[in-house]
Design a protein around this motif. Structure first.
Motif, PDB file in Angstrom:
ATOM      1  N   GLY A 145       0.800  -1.213   0.000  1.00 46.43           N
ATOM      2  CA  GLY A 145       0.000   0.000   0.000  1.00 46.43           C
ATOM      3  C   GLY A 145       0.831   1.260   0.000  1.00 46.43           C
ATOM      4  N   ASP A 171      -1.963  -9.754  -1.628  1.00 48.07           N
ATOM      5  CA  ASP A 171      -2.382  -8.354  -1.549  1.00 48.07           C
ATOM      6  C   ASP A 171      -2.224  -7.900  -0.104  1.00 48.07           C
ATOM      7  OD1 ASP A 171      -3.501  -5.861  -1.637  1.00 48.07           O
ATOM      8  OD2 ASP A 171      -5.215  -6.452  -2.870  1.00 48.07           O
ATOM      9  N   ARG A 198      -2.028  -4.738   0.916  1.00 51.82           N
ATOM     10  CA  ARG A 198      -2.329  -3.309   1.042  1.00 51.82           C
ATOM     11  C   ARG A 198      -3.118  -2.974   2.302  1.00 51.82           C
ATOM     12  NH1 ARG A 198      -4.941  -2.109  -4.723  1.00 51.82           N
ATOM     13  NH2 ARG A 198      -5.791  -4.188  -4.266  1.00 51.82           N
ATOM     14  N   GLN A 199      -3.827  -3.963   2.836  1.00 49.79           N
ATOM     15  CA  GLN A 199      -4.602  -3.698   4.052  1.00 49.79           C
ATOM     16  C   GLN A 199      -3.873  -4.149   5.318  1.00 49.79           C
ATOM     17  OE1 GLN A 199      -7.257  -1.829   3.643  1.00 49.79           O
ATOM     18  NE2 GLN A 199      -6.818  -1.960   1.449  1.00 49.79           N
ATOM     19  N   TYR A 243      -0.860  -3.237   7.638  1.00 50.32           N
ATOM     20  CA  TYR A 243       0.121  -2.195   7.960  1.00 50.32           C
ATOM     21  C   TYR A 243      -0.098  -1.716   9.388  1.00 50.32           C
ATOM     22  CZ  TYR A 243      -3.834   0.907   6.932  1.00 50.32           C
ATOM     23  OH  TYR A 243      -5.068   1.511   6.917  1.00 50.32           O
ATOM     24  N   ARG A 299       3.530   4.605   7.094  1.00 49.98           N
ATOM     25  CA  ARG A 299       3.128   3.288   7.574  1.00 49.98           C
ATOM     26  C   ARG A 299       4.344   2.365   7.590  1.00 49.98           C
ATOM     27  NH1 ARG A 299      -2.220   2.302   3.705  1.00 49.98           N
ATOM     28  NH2 ARG A 299      -3.573   3.855   4.694  1.00 49.98           N
ATOM     29  N   ARG A 301     -16.574  -7.886   2.979  1.00 50.16           N
ATOM     30  CA  ARG A 301     -16.459  -6.497   3.428  1.00 50.16           C
ATOM     31  C   ARG A 301     -16.808  -6.347   4.888  1.00 50.16           C
ATOM     32  NH1 ARG A 301     -15.396  -2.658  -0.009  1.00 50.16           N
ATOM     33  NH2 ARG A 301     -16.176  -1.063   1.402  1.00 50.16           N
ATOM     34  N   ASP A 306     -17.879  -0.361   7.097  1.00 50.20           N
ATOM     35  CA  ASP A 306     -17.031   0.757   6.688  1.00 50.20           C
ATOM     36  C   ASP A 306     -16.625   1.574   7.898  1.00 50.20           C
ATOM     37  OD1 ASP A 306     -15.746   2.766   5.416  1.00 50.20           O
ATOM     38  OD2 ASP A 306     -17.385   3.246   4.026  1.00 50.20           O
ATOM     39  N   GLU A 329      -8.053   7.084   3.331  1.00 53.87           N
ATOM     40  CA  GLU A 329      -7.490   5.844   2.793  1.00 53.87           C
ATOM     41  C   GLU A 329      -8.233   5.413   1.535  1.00 53.87           C
ATOM     42  OE1 GLU A 329      -7.105   2.669   5.537  1.00 53.87           O
ATOM     43  OE2 GLU A 329      -6.050   3.864   7.028  1.00 53.87           O
ATOM     44  N   ARG A 330      -9.566   5.518   1.553  1.00 56.43           N
ATOM     45  CA  ARG A 330     -10.348   5.118   0.378  1.00 56.43           C
ATOM     46  C   ARG A 330      -9.994   5.998  -0.817  1.00 56.43           C
ATOM     47  NH1 ARG A 330     -11.722   1.478  -2.853  1.00 56.43           N
ATOM     48  NH2 ARG A 330     -13.703   1.762  -3.943  1.00 56.43           N
ATOM     49  N   GLU A 373      -6.805   4.753  -2.358  1.00 55.83           N
ATOM     50  CA  GLU A 373      -7.020   3.547  -3.154  1.00 55.83           C
ATOM     51  C   GLU A 373      -7.615   3.897  -4.518  1.00 55.83           C
ATOM     52  OE1 GLU A 373      -9.451   1.002  -0.831  1.00 55.83           O
ATOM     53  OE2 GLU A 373      -7.956   0.677   0.729  1.00 55.83           O
TER      54      GLU A 373
END
Length: 523
Positions: free
Chosen positions: A359, A392, A394-395, A397, A405, A479, A482, A488-489, A492
């Motif tokens: 990320g 993946d 990216r989430q 950290y 990060r 998911r 939220d 962060e969104r 992305e």
């Protein structure tokens, strides 16, 4: 976190704050100030290690044979003559030219340690006596009883802080430690020859040596270090970094695009391991000079972009069982045209082993995300020959501050363990990473986990146009509610927009090329 780590962090922060205050009050820019400060940290640590060895060697000499430089060097310790001892510098009266005295100390160290010839900084006369006196006092305040490689970690901390303060230029010599640790954890350089043709300050080598030391009970052995770096000042930083960690290596200055100073392709590939963080998206490389270079056997990319030059440099340096791990721009995973053809050849050669999406905000100098590539020339002889593991991350950290990060040691070990499960190797739990596996891999065996990892077949990769973008394969995790983190969104979405814009530009170039070809054919 242990009390010792807390103490070390406090020492690092205190030293940095004081040194940064001195920098602010000097006439030097950060880029000019960083090397002298790192030189004094180096000298302080060298003096500490010399003092320990001096006590151990006391009484071992005889009437006919006295203890000398060779006895220290046999223990991996730099020999320090009296004028280079830290205590001697501390005792200099203020009327002395302290800058000249430190310069002389550095020259004396180089004369006794040939590997450091012309490496140590000798520009201390640019700093005034009060500044140098305060810097010496600061370095002397580092406690002598801290455990482990604390001085080395302080040196790394300062490298990282200077990278942050110098902005984009700092990225030329420092790769975040957690990124390096994951590369090391996945390629597992227990023994053999390690090469970094874009070695910066040598962080890849330092972490490799730590990995070997940590796994010595598992058969870890010595490693041989070979590096190349374009910038002379950065070469000196790398040699200082190796020396401050008690390591030796062959680090040479040269432009890797045009000079293969270690003859890396000898015998079909010379090195057991390659690790690197090359500069991204470099243009204006003179490809005419590369057309007969054996390192680029898959072909020269047509776009004015060096990413696929670097990828081939890494691949060609490996022996027939060699592994490589390197940082690469995200755009390289989906690049089109001639770069796609090179990537296809690399995949079909069964050389690509693992791809990890990282990320944003891991690097001090840029906010963009990146991808870690892992090659393994020995993979074609294994059961996973026709697969590539995509992770993946990216989430995964830990937020250091608003802009940065990192991965904790536990998270690094967890990600490396996923690769170990995929390879059918034993997992590790030296830092708590083994415990994290139970959430997704309760049977202790590799399985695809939506949103996290996928072992894709070559057929699946071909269906995706030979993309090596992990996001195309791992899918989406179930998911969670939220958390409302709009920042962060937005990052992305910006990353996805960047990839789409890149594809659009490549399509425009291809259309323009086709139009030119049609027009030329009609003349």
């Amino acid at each position: 976190m242990s009390q010792n780590n807390n103490n070390n962090n406090h020492i690092e922060a205190r030293l940095w704050d004081a040194a940064d205050e001195l920098r602010a009050n000097s006439k030097l820019k950060a880029s000019e100030y960083s090397v002298p400060v790192l030189g004094l940290i180096f000298l302080r640590y060298a003096d500490y290690r010399f003092s320990v060895a001096e006590k151990e060697l006391t009484g071992l000499g005889t009437g006919r044979r006295k203890i000398g430089p060779a006895d220290y060097q046999a223990r991996g310790i730099m020999y320090l003559p009296d004028e280079a001892r830290f205590s001697s510098l501390l005792q200099l009266p203020e009327v002395e030219n302290i800058g000249m005295a430190i310069n002389d100390a550095m020259r004396a160290i180089e004369s006794e340690n040939p590997d450091l010839k012309d490496v140590l900084p000798k520009n201390y006369n640019r700093l005034d006596n009060p500044t140098l006196t305060e810097l010496l006092r600061l370095m002397n305040s580092i406690p002598m009883d801290i455990e482990g490689d604390a001085f080395g970690k302080i040196y790394e901390y300062f490298l990282g802080q200077f990278a942050m303060s110098e902005g984009q230029k700092g990225g030329e010599f420092f790769t975040p430690t957690c990124i390096v640790k994951l590369i090391v954890g996945i390629i597992e350089p227990f023994r053999g020859r390690i090469h970094d043709p874009a070695c910066g300050s040598g962080g890849m080598f330092v972490q490799s040596a730590r990995f070997v030391e940590e796994h010595r009970e598992n058969g870890g052995s010595a490693i041989s270090i070979y590096g190349q770096e374009r910038v002379s000042e950065t070469v000196r930083l790398a040699k200082m970094n190796l020396a401050v960690h008690g390591l030796g290596g062959d680090i040479r200055q040269g432009n890797t695009y045009y000079e293969d100073l270690h003859n890396s392709t000898a015998r079909g590939g010379k090195f057991d391991f390659v690790m690197a963080n090359p500069p991204f998206n470099v243009n204006r490389v003179d490809k005419e000079r590369l057309k007969d270079d054996p390192r680029f056997s898959f072909g020269l990319p047509r776009p004015d972009n060096a990413n696929y030059l670097w990828i081939q440099i890494f691949h060609s340096a490996l022996n027939d069982r060699g592994r490589a791990g390197f940082v690469m721009a995200n755009s390289a995973s989906d690049a089109r045209g001639s770069e796609l053809e090179i990537r296809k050849k690399l995949i079909e050669a069964r050389a690509v082993d693992v791809m990890v999406a990282v990320g944003p905000n891991f690097f001090y100098t840029v906010t963009l995300p990146c991808t870690l590539w892992f090659l393994d020339k020995g993979k074609k002889e294994t059961e996973r020959a026709d697969q590539v593991l995509f992770i993946d991350a990216r989430q995964i950290y830990t937020q250091v501050d608003r802009a940065h990060r990192e991965w904790t040691a536990e998270q690094v070990e967890y990600l490396a363990n996923i690769a170990r499960l995929y390879r059918g190797e034993a997992t590790e739990n030296l830092h708590g990473g083994g415990e994290l596996l139970s959430d997704h891999f309760p049977e202790g065996k590799y399985v695809d986990v939506p949103g996290l990892c996928k072992a894709a077949t070559l057929e699946e990769i071909a269906e995706q146009g030979f993309s090596l973008n992990p996001g195309r394969y791992v899918g989406v995790a179930e998911r969670q509610e939220d958390d409302g983190n709009f920042y962060e969104r937005l990052q992305e979405l910006n990353e996805e927009l960047g990839l789409l814009n890149q594809e659009a530009r490549e399509l425009e170039e291809r259309i323009a090329e086709n139009v030119v070809m049609l027009l030329e054919g009609s003349l």
